[in-house]
Design a protein around this motif. Structure first.
Motif, PDB file in Angstrom:
ATOM      1  N   GLU A 128      71.314  65.380  89.021  1.00 22.01           N
ATOM      2  CA  GLU A 128      71.760  64.326  89.937  1.00 22.01           C
ATOM      3  C   GLU A 128      73.182  63.920  89.546  1.00 22.01           C
ATOM      4  O   GLU A 128      73.384  63.303  88.491  1.00 22.01           O
ATOM      5  CB  GLU A 128      70.839  63.117  89.853  1.00 22.01           C
ATOM      6  CG  GLU A 128      69.396  63.403  90.247  1.00 22.01           C
ATOM      7  CD  GLU A 128      68.516  62.175  90.090  1.00 22.01           C
ATOM      8  OE1 GLU A 128      69.053  61.039  90.147  1.00 22.01           O
ATOM      9  OE2 GLU A 128      67.308  62.342  89.894  1.00 22.01           O
ATOM     10  N   PRO A 129      74.179  64.252  90.360  1.00 15.58           N
ATOM     11  CA  PRO A 129      75.576  63.973  89.993  1.00 15.58           C
ATOM     12  C   PRO A 129      75.848  62.513  89.641  1.00 15.58           C
ATOM     13  O   PRO A 129      76.565  62.233  88.672  1.00 15.58           O
ATOM     14  CB  PRO A 129      76.362  64.390  91.246  1.00 15.58           C
ATOM     15  CG  PRO A 129      75.499  65.438  91.885  1.00 15.58           C
ATOM     16  CD  PRO A 129      74.083  64.990  91.635  1.00 15.58           C
ATOM     17  N   LEU A 130      75.267  61.577  90.388  1.00 21.37           N
ATOM     18  CA  LEU A 130      75.517  60.161  90.103  1.00 21.37           C
ATOM     19  C   LEU A 130      74.943  59.758  88.748  1.00 21.37           C
ATOM     20  O   LEU A 130      75.566  58.994  87.995  1.00 21.37           O
ATOM     21  CB  LEU A 130      74.929  59.286  91.212  1.00 21.37           C
ATOM     22  CG  LEU A 130      75.639  59.357  92.572  1.00 21.37           C
ATOM     23  CD1 LEU A 130      74.915  58.483  93.594  1.00 21.37           C
ATOM     24  CD2 LEU A 130      77.095  58.915  92.445  1.00 21.37           C
ATOM     25  N   ALA A 131      73.747  60.279  88.429  1.00 21.24           N
ATOM     26  CA  ALA A 131      73.129  59.975  87.135  1.00 21.24           C
ATOM     27  C   ALA A 131      73.960  60.554  85.997  1.00 21.24           C
ATOM     28  O   ALA A 131      74.165  59.906  84.958  1.00 21.24           O
ATOM     29  CB  ALA A 131      71.709  60.529  87.094  1.00 21.24           C
ATOM     30  N   ALA A 132      74.453  61.781  86.183  1.00 22.01           N
ATOM     31  CA  ALA A 132      75.276  62.421  85.157  1.00 22.01           C
ATOM     32  C   ALA A 132      76.582  61.654  84.952  1.00 22.01           C
ATOM     33  O   ALA A 132      77.026  61.434  83.818  1.00 22.01           O
ATOM     34  CB  ALA A 132      75.563  63.867  85.546  1.00 22.01           C
ATOM     35  N   GLU A 133      77.195  61.234  86.052  1.00 20.58           N
ATOM     36  CA  GLU A 133      78.462  60.498  85.963  1.00 20.58           C
ATOM     37  C   GLU A 133      78.275  59.145  85.283  1.00 20.58           C
ATOM     38  O   GLU A 133      79.146  58.683  84.538  1.00 20.58           O
ATOM     39  CB  GLU A 133      79.047  60.310  87.368  1.00 20.58           C
ATOM     40  CG  GLU A 133      79.575  61.602  87.978  1.00 20.58           C
ATOM     41  CD  GLU A 133      79.921  61.450  89.451  1.00 20.58           C
ATOM     42  OE1 GLU A 133      79.967  60.287  89.932  1.00 20.58           O
ATOM     43  OE2 GLU A 133      80.129  62.476  90.122  1.00 20.58           O
ATOM     44  N   LEU A 134      77.130  58.504  85.531  1.00 21.25           N
ATOM     45  CA  LEU A 134      76.859  57.217  84.890  1.00 21.25           C
ATOM     46  C   LEU A 134      76.780  57.382  83.372  1.00 21.25           C
ATOM     47  O   LEU A 134      77.405  56.622  82.619  1.00 21.25           O
ATOM     48  CB  LEU A 134      75.553  56.623  85.420  1.00 21.25           C
ATOM     49  CG  LEU A 134      75.116  55.300  84.769  1.00 21.25           C
ATOM     50  CD1 LEU A 134      76.113  54.183  85.089  1.00 21.25           C
ATOM     51  CD2 LEU A 134      73.710  54.914  85.220  1.00 21.25           C
ATOM     52  N   LEU A 135      76.028  58.390  82.925  1.00 24.82           N
ATOM     53  CA  LEU A 135      75.908  58.613  81.484  1.00 24.82           C
ATOM     54  C   LEU A 135      77.249  59.022  80.875  1.00 24.82           C
ATOM     55  O   LEU A 135      77.566  58.643  79.743  1.00 24.82           O
ATOM     56  CB  LEU A 135      74.848  59.671  81.195  1.00 24.82           C
ATOM     57  CG  LEU A 135      73.409  59.322  81.586  1.00 24.82           C
ATOM     58  CD1 LEU A 135      72.444  60.380  81.057  1.00 24.82           C
ATOM     59  CD2 LEU A 135      73.001  57.945  81.075  1.00 24.82           C
ATOM     60  N   ALA A 136      78.026  59.785  81.628  1.00 22.08           N
ATOM     61  CA  ALA A 136      79.354  60.172  81.140  1.00 22.08           C
ATOM     62  C   ALA A 136      80.236  58.941  80.947  1.00 22.08           C
ATOM     63  O   ALA A 136      80.983  58.840  79.963  1.00 22.08           O
ATOM     64  CB  ALA A 136      80.004  61.148  82.114  1.00 22.08           C
ATOM     65  N   SER A 137      80.139  57.990  81.872  1.00 20.45           N
ATOM     66  CA  SER A 137      80.933  56.760  81.740  1.00 20.45           C
ATOM     67  C   SER A 137      80.494  55.962  80.515  1.00 20.45           C
ATOM     68  O   SER A 137      81.317  55.347  79.832  1.00 20.45           O
ATOM     69  CB  SER A 137      80.810  55.905  83.005  1.00 20.45           C
ATOM     70  OG  SER A 137      79.517  55.318  83.124  1.00 20.45           O
ATOM     71  N   TYR A 138      79.188  55.978  80.220  1.00 18.00           N
ATOM     72  CA  TYR A 138      78.687  55.314  79.016  1.00 18.00           C
ATOM     73  C   TYR A 138      79.241  55.985  77.759  1.00 18.00           C
ATOM     74  O   TYR A 138      79.698  55.317  76.820  1.00 18.00           O
ATOM     75  CB  TYR A 138      77.158  55.374  78.966  1.00 18.00           C
ATOM     76  CG  TYR A 138      76.425  54.527  79.974  1.00 18.00           C
ATOM     77  CD1 TYR A 138      77.065  53.543  80.717  1.00 18.00           C
ATOM     78  CD2 TYR A 138      75.052  54.703  80.181  1.00 18.00           C
ATOM     79  CE1 TYR A 138      76.371  52.764  81.639  1.00 18.00           C
ATOM     80  CE2 TYR A 138      74.348  53.930  81.093  1.00 18.00           C
ATOM     81  CZ  TYR A 138      75.008  52.965  81.819  1.00 18.00           C
ATOM     82  OH  TYR A 138      74.317  52.200  82.724  1.00 18.00           O
ATOM     83  N   ALA A 139      79.171  57.325  77.749  1.00 18.94           N
ATOM     84  CA  ALA A 139      79.600  58.081  76.564  1.00 18.94           C
ATOM     85  C   ALA A 139      81.072  57.820  76.243  1.00 18.94           C
ATOM     86  O   ALA A 139      81.461  57.727  75.074  1.00 18.94           O
ATOM     87  CB  ALA A 139      79.357  59.569  76.781  1.00 18.94           C
TER      88      ALA A 139
END
Length: 237
Positions: A11-22
């Motif tokens: 899920e691109p949005l889920a991946a992008e959210l975690l990337a922003s956290y990282a």
């Protein structure tokens, strides 16, 4: 210390959210964000990846299947919307799992857990190479050389190091699991919930009890297979 990390979620949005956290965490170096496990393989092979945040339900290959082919040096944190996958995650030796929706606070908590794991691992490797540790005993730091240890006994909240040269044994406030992590295996082997034995110091085994001087140390059922394997590898028939 920094951890090389990748994120895999279809899920691109889920991946992008975690990337922003990282990207907010100073000890995390994000090496890539991918929407399938197959896309991530090249990066994982070419770079030393310490940590993967891995979705479980994905096309082509599931997170659980992918985790089984990843080397032990890389730790996995599963991300999933289904709590029943937690048990399956621990079967493939996952460091932890995060239940969606994932908050930054939860992500940070697991990232800190990963950092603690790798710092402890590196410290353990250093100690194993140096072949000694310092332990707190009687308000002092006492050096304990691995070669001097006969065996270690767990006594409630303490561990007791029995020393080979007959000098005073050393008592320290710590647990057996922590001691076991810092000793080289199988040179030092857990034979019972209360005993870790320095196997090269063993000179006699009697009816599946290890004899150390006048002490008979029992081998419990939980550790019997590992001890039996070690004995067989060092036995002439």
């Amino acid at each position: 210390m920094t951890l090389n990390c990748v994120i895999i979620d279809d899920e691109p949005l889920a991946a992008e959210l975690l990337a922003s956290y990282a990207k907010k965490i100073p000890f995390i170096e994000l090496q890539g964000c991918f929407n399938s496990a197959t896309e991530a393989i090249k990066t994982i092979r070419e770079k030393k990846i310490d940590l993967i945040f891995l979705d479980i339900q994905m096309p082509e290959i599931s997170g659980l299947e992918f985790a089984r082919i990843i080397g032990e040096e890389t730790r996995i944190v599963f991300t999933t919307a289904f709590s029943q996958y937690a048990i399956e995650g621990y079967k493939v030796n996952a460091l932890d799992y995060l239940l969606k929706p994932i908050s930054f606070e939860k992500f940070l908590e697991v990232a800190k857990k990963a950092l603690d794991y790798f710092e402890t691992k590196n410290k353990s490797l250093t100690m194993k190479q140096d072949r000694f540790i310092f332990v707190k005993s009687e308000y002092k730091l006492q050096k304990v050389c691995f070669d001097d240890i006969l065996y270690i006994e767990g006594v409630k909240d303490y561990v007791k190091f029995y020393i080979a040269d007959g000098s005073k044994n050393i008592m320290s406030l710590m647990n057996m699991k922590k001691v076991e992590e810092f000793l080289p295996y199988p040179e030092f082997m857990r034979i019972h919930r209360s005993y870790i034995v320095h196997m090269p110091k063993v000179s006699l085994i009697d009816r599946f009890r290890i004899v150390m001087g006048e002490q008979y140390l029992p081998i419990s059922e939980s550790y019997k297979d590992n001890v039996q394997k070690y004995i067989e590898e060092h036995t002439l028939f």
